[in-house]
Scaffold this active site. Structure first.
Site, PDB file in Angstrom:
ATOM      1  N   CYS A   2       0.872  -1.164   0.000  1.00 36.79           N
ATOM      2  CA  CYS A   2       0.000   0.000   0.000  1.00 36.79           C
ATOM      3  C   CYS A   2       0.911   1.215   0.000  1.00 36.79           C
ATOM      4  O   CYS A   2       1.567   1.507   0.997  1.00 36.79           O
ATOM      5  CB  CYS A   2      -0.913   0.007   1.230  1.00 36.79           C
ATOM      6  SG  CYS A   2      -1.950   1.486   1.342  1.00 36.79           S
ATOM      7  N   GLU A 105      -4.217   1.403  -5.912  1.00 39.21           N
ATOM      8  CA  GLU A 105      -3.285   0.359  -6.319  1.00 39.21           C
ATOM      9  C   GLU A 105      -3.177   0.421  -7.830  1.00 39.21           C
ATOM     10  O   GLU A 105      -4.085   0.895  -8.517  1.00 39.21           O
ATOM     11  CB  GLU A 105      -3.768  -1.019  -5.838  1.00 39.21           C
ATOM     12  CG  GLU A 105      -2.694  -2.092  -5.887  1.00 39.21           C
ATOM     13  CD  GLU A 105      -1.414  -1.653  -5.208  1.00 39.21           C
ATOM     14  OE1 GLU A 105      -0.479  -1.246  -5.956  1.00 39.21           O
ATOM     15  OE2 GLU A 105      -1.319  -1.696  -3.978  1.00 39.21           O
TER      16      GLU A 105
END
Length: 224
Positions: A2, A105
């Site tokens: 992340c 993402e």
């Protein structure tokens, strides 16, 4: 991993949802990157109550000789967080909630990478499982830093990326934050993929590729 997320909820909404009082004022953030300051909730040792603090993203272990290690510690893997030297002390007694309203993402599509936005379907703010540390350099002011724990992807995330941040359920907040609770296995059991059916995902503009772009346009759905 992340490596980018957003936090656009107001301090008032965060205070209500996470049961904190007198949160500091801060602006909405649409494209938060490592090394920047982020909102986190932890237990105040003096009052034993939840408090919202601002921490730098990229954990620097207390024993580190150089702050640069924080660049390598923006995430901690759920599978090894209890044993890895950089994180095991914080996992034992310095856990926190990192407040977010969604994360990005990058999905490989042919020769390109398409940024994808992921958030809760009901658009509520939520909490990543985080760890924090206090680091005192040889010279200068101390730093308080943090990391986001990641786990295996759920069914929604699997086609996008092979990892996802741990999103904690509200029922687990008390146990996760309690510094006196130090039983490894029950804590690790909280670090599981969030239910796919409660999340939504859509493509966004490549504006988010550059952390200098921190505006609502980062969240707009892109046509691909």
């Amino acid at each position: 991993m992340c490596g980018r997320f957003a936090q656009t909820a107001t301090p008032e909404l965060i205070a209500e949802q996470f049961a904190v009082t007198d949160p500091p004022l801060f602006q909405p953030r649409y494209n938060i990157a490592p090394s920047q300051t982020i909102a986190a909730i932890r237990i105040d040792p003096d009052t034993a109550t939840r408090t919202l603090v601002m921490l730098r993203w990229g954990l620097i272990p207390s024993w580190a000789q150089d702050a640069k290690i924080g660049n390598q510690c923006i995430n901690a893997k759920a599978e090894t967080v209890a044993e890895k030297p950089s994180f095991r002390s914080a996992f034992k007694k310095r856990r926190c909630l990192i407040v977010a309203t969604g994360f990005y993402e990058w999905q490989v599509q042919g020769c390109a990478k398409q940024p994808i936005w992921i958030g809760l379907r009901d658009k509520r703010p939520f909490a990543f499982a985080g760890l924090w540390e206090h680091w005192q350099p040889t010279e200068g002011e101390p730093l308080e830093t943090c990391t986001i724990i990641t786990t295996e992807p759920n069914n929604l995330m699997a086609p996008i990326h092979n990892r996802m941040p741990v999103i904690l359920s509200s029922a687990s907040y008390d146990q996760w934050l309690d510094p006196t609770f130090q039983h490894v296995e029950p804590l690790k059991a909280l670090l599981r993929p969030y239910p796919s059916e409660e999340l939504t995902a859509y493509p966004v503009s490549t504006l988010v590729n550059n952390p200098r772009h921190d505006a609502p346009q980062c969240l707009e759905q892109a046509s691909v």
